[in-house]
Design a protein around this motif. Structure first.
Motif, short mmCIF file in Angstrom:
data_model
loop_
_atom_site.label_atom_id
_atom_site.label_comp_id
_atom_site.label_asym_id
_atom_site.label_seq_id
_atom_site.Cartn_x
_atom_site.Cartn_y
_atom_site.Cartn_z
N ARG A 175 28.90 45.61 -18.24
CA ARG A 175 27.55 45.21 -18.63
C ARG A 175 27.29 45.80 -20.02
O ARG A 175 27.10 47.01 -20.16
CB ARG A 175 26.52 45.72 -17.62
CG ARG A 175 25.08 45.32 -17.89
CD ARG A 175 24.24 45.63 -16.66
NE ARG A 175 22.82 45.45 -16.87
CZ ARG A 175 21.93 46.44 -16.97
NH1 ARG A 175 22.34 47.70 -16.88
NH2 ARG A 175 20.65 46.19 -17.14
N ILE A 176 27.30 44.95 -21.04
CA ILE A 176 27.26 45.44 -22.42
C ILE A 176 25.85 45.38 -23.01
O ILE A 176 25.64 45.85 -24.13
CB ILE A 176 28.24 44.67 -23.32
CG1 ILE A 176 27.88 43.19 -23.38
CG2 ILE A 176 29.67 44.84 -22.80
CD1 ILE A 176 28.74 42.40 -24.36
N CYS A 177 24.90 44.79 -22.30
CA CYS A 177 23.50 44.76 -22.74
C CYS A 177 22.62 44.87 -21.51
O CYS A 177 22.88 44.21 -20.50
CB CYS A 177 23.19 43.47 -23.51
SG CYS A 177 21.48 43.35 -24.09
N ASP A 178 21.58 45.70 -21.59
CA ASP A 178 20.75 45.94 -20.41
C ASP A 178 19.43 45.17 -20.44
O ASP A 178 18.54 45.43 -19.62
CB ASP A 178 20.47 47.44 -20.26
CG ASP A 178 19.74 48.02 -21.46
OD1 ASP A 178 19.41 47.26 -22.39
OD2 ASP A 178 19.51 49.25 -21.47
N LYS A 179 19.28 44.21 -21.35
CA LYS A 179 18.08 43.37 -21.40
C LYS A 179 18.29 42.12 -20.55
O LYS A 179 19.42 41.74 -20.22
CB LYS A 179 17.75 42.98 -22.83
CG LYS A 179 17.69 44.13 -23.82
CD LYS A 179 16.59 45.11 -23.50
CE LYS A 179 16.53 46.21 -24.55
NZ LYS A 179 15.52 47.24 -24.24
N ALA A 180 17.18 41.46 -20.20
CA ALA A 180 17.28 40.15 -19.55
C ALA A 180 17.67 39.14 -20.62
O ALA A 180 16.87 38.78 -21.48
CB ALA A 180 15.95 39.77 -18.90
N VAL A 181 18.92 38.69 -20.60
CA VAL A 181 19.48 37.85 -21.67
C VAL A 181 19.50 36.40 -21.24
O VAL A 181 20.03 36.07 -20.17
CB VAL A 181 20.90 38.32 -22.04
CG1 VAL A 181 21.51 37.39 -23.09
CG2 VAL A 181 20.87 39.76 -22.56
N TYR A 182 18.93 35.53 -22.09
CA TYR A 182 18.97 34.11 -21.80
C TYR A 182 20.22 33.46 -22.36
O TYR A 182 20.87 32.65 -21.70
CB TYR A 182 17.74 33.39 -22.34
CG TYR A 182 17.69 31.94 -21.90
CD1 TYR A 182 17.09 31.59 -20.70
CD2 TYR A 182 18.26 30.94 -22.66
CE1 TYR A 182 17.08 30.28 -20.26
CE2 TYR A 182 18.25 29.62 -22.24
CZ TYR A 182 17.66 29.30 -21.05
OH TYR A 182 17.67 28.00 -20.62
N SER A 183 20.59 33.78 -23.60
CA SER A 183 21.76 33.16 -24.21
C SER A 183 22.30 34.09 -25.29
O SER A 183 21.65 35.07 -25.67
CB SER A 183 21.41 31.80 -24.82
OG SER A 183 20.47 31.96 -25.88
N CYS A 184 23.49 33.77 -25.78
CA CYS A 184 24.10 34.59 -26.84
C CYS A 184 24.93 33.68 -27.74
O CYS A 184 25.29 32.56 -27.39
CB CYS A 184 24.95 35.71 -26.26
SG CYS A 184 26.35 35.15 -25.26
N ALA A 185 25.24 34.20 -28.93
CA ALA A 185 26.05 33.49 -29.90
C ALA A 185 26.73 34.53 -30.78
O ALA A 185 26.38 35.72 -30.73
CB ALA A 185 25.20 32.54 -30.74
N SER A 186 27.69 34.10 -31.58
CA SER A 186 28.38 35.02 -32.47
C SER A 186 28.67 34.33 -33.79
O SER A 186 28.86 33.12 -33.85
CB SER A 186 29.69 35.52 -31.84
OG SER A 186 30.58 34.43 -31.63
N ALA A 187 28.68 35.13 -34.86
CA ALA A 187 28.99 34.63 -36.20
C ALA A 187 29.55 35.77 -37.02
O ALA A 187 28.95 36.85 -37.08
CB ALA A 187 27.73 34.06 -36.86
N ASP A 188 30.73 35.54 -37.62
CA ASP A 188 31.38 36.54 -38.46
C ASP A 188 31.54 37.88 -37.73
O ASP A 188 31.34 38.95 -38.31
CB ASP A 188 30.58 36.75 -39.75
CG ASP A 188 30.52 35.48 -40.59
OD1 ASP A 188 31.48 34.71 -40.56
OD2 ASP A 188 29.49 35.28 -41.27
N GLY A 189 31.86 37.80 -36.45
CA GLY A 189 32.09 39.01 -35.68
C GLY A 189 30.83 39.69 -35.18
O GLY A 189 30.92 40.74 -34.52
N VAL A 190 29.65 39.13 -35.47
CA VAL A 190 28.39 39.71 -35.03
C VAL A 190 27.92 38.99 -33.77
O VAL A 190 27.79 37.76 -33.78
CB VAL A 190 27.32 39.63 -36.12
CG1 VAL A 190 25.99 40.19 -35.62
CG2 VAL A 190 27.77 40.37 -37.36
N LEU A 191 27.66 39.74 -32.72
CA LEU A 191 27.18 39.17 -31.46
C LEU A 191 25.66 39.23 -31.43
O LEU A 191 25.06 40.27 -31.73
CB LEU A 191 27.76 39.94 -30.27
CG LEU A 191 27.40 39.43 -28.87
CD1 LEU A 191 27.93 38.02 -28.66
CD2 LEU A 191 27.94 40.38 -27.81
N MET A 192 25.03 38.10 -31.08
CA MET A 192 23.57 38.01 -31.01
C MET A 192 23.16 37.59 -29.61
O MET A 192 23.83 36.77 -28.98
CB MET A 192 23.05 36.99 -32.02
CG MET A 192 23.37 37.33 -33.47
SD MET A 192 23.14 35.90 -34.57
CE MET A 192 24.67 35.00 -34.23
#
Length: 245
Positions: A175-192
């Motif tokens: 579990r790499i994030c402890d927030k309620a996450v709806y979606s994610c994406a990545s760009a240039d190695g940065v995870l959002m």
């Protein structure tokens, strides 16, 4: 369109005009929550009905119900070689049926991915490969409340929201994030990640940092444009654009 009950709309002139995609009346109809091309075939997730696919002629759709038992197929994603489908939790007479994540190499036969027990409300999946992918998990308590099911005193019954990562196809998870996450994406190695109440977050070497320039506390999805710009949708607060990182 008179009598049209939902489904997929299509534009052939870059968005100037739109029409229902299905002219032959064979579906899919209803709340279509995602559309994706995979290996030359179009797939449509129809909430409460299942996953549809259309071969060369997109007027004719076929329901894939042999391997995907859940009917709340809602989100699709692919790394180019594997198709992932996410089924949201489903209300039944016996309570809430947990959601699930499925994957397929050919787009016809699907297998269910083993999720961690804490992940009861998978929402979206971000795949880097067949073995390495992320599953975002929302707040199950929120889902229970919306369906007017009495809260129980056992917090584990609602799962643990966050962002879960596997490097071995689902055998082990972190579990790499402890927030309620709806979606994610990545760009240039940065995870959002788009979180329920903590805005748009970026993963850095020092941890997660919030995008303070985005005036939205509950972003819905983030899309990375070819030029590096970000488009962020929100729950009732419009669509926002940010120039390249």
């Amino acid at each position: 369109h008179s009598g049209w009950g939902g489904g997929i709309i299509q534009s052939d002139d870059y968005g100037k005009t739109w029409r229902p995609q299905d002219r032959s009346g064979v579906g899919p109809f209803g709340l279509t929550t995602d559309v994706l091309y995979f290996k030359g075939v179009c797939y449509a997730a129809v909430l409460g009905q299942g996953l549809y696919r259309a071969e060369c002629n997109e007027e004719y759709w076929r329901l894939l119900d042999q391997d995907i038992s859940h009917k709340n197929v809602a989100k699709l994603h692919t790394d180019g070689q594997t198709l992932f489908a996410v089924a949201w939790p489903q209300k039944t007479d016996n309570g809430i049926l947990p959601g699930g994540v499925y994957r397929s190499s050919d787009g016809s036969r699907f297998e269910m991915v083993a999720l961690p027990a804490e992940c009861k409300y998978p929402v979206t999946v971000k795949a880097f490969s067949r073995e390495h992918f992320l599953v975002s998990c929302f707040d199950s308590i929120d889902y229970y409340l919306k369906n007017r099911i009495p809260l129980e005193n056992d917090p584990e019954a609602f799962g643990v929201p966050g962002l879960y990562e596997t490097l071995d196809g689902g055998q082990t998870w972190a579990r790499i994030c402890d927030k309620a996450v709806y979606s994610c994406a990545s760009a240039d190695g940065v995870l959002m990640v788009c979180t329920k109440e903590a805005g748009l977050q970026y993963r850095t070497e020092s941890g997660w940092q919030r995008d303070l320039q985005l005036p939205v506390f509950n972003p819905h999805t983030v899309t990375v444009a070819p030029d590096g710009s970000l488009y962020v949708t929100s729950f009732g607060q419009g669509v926002w654009k940010r120039c390249a990182l």
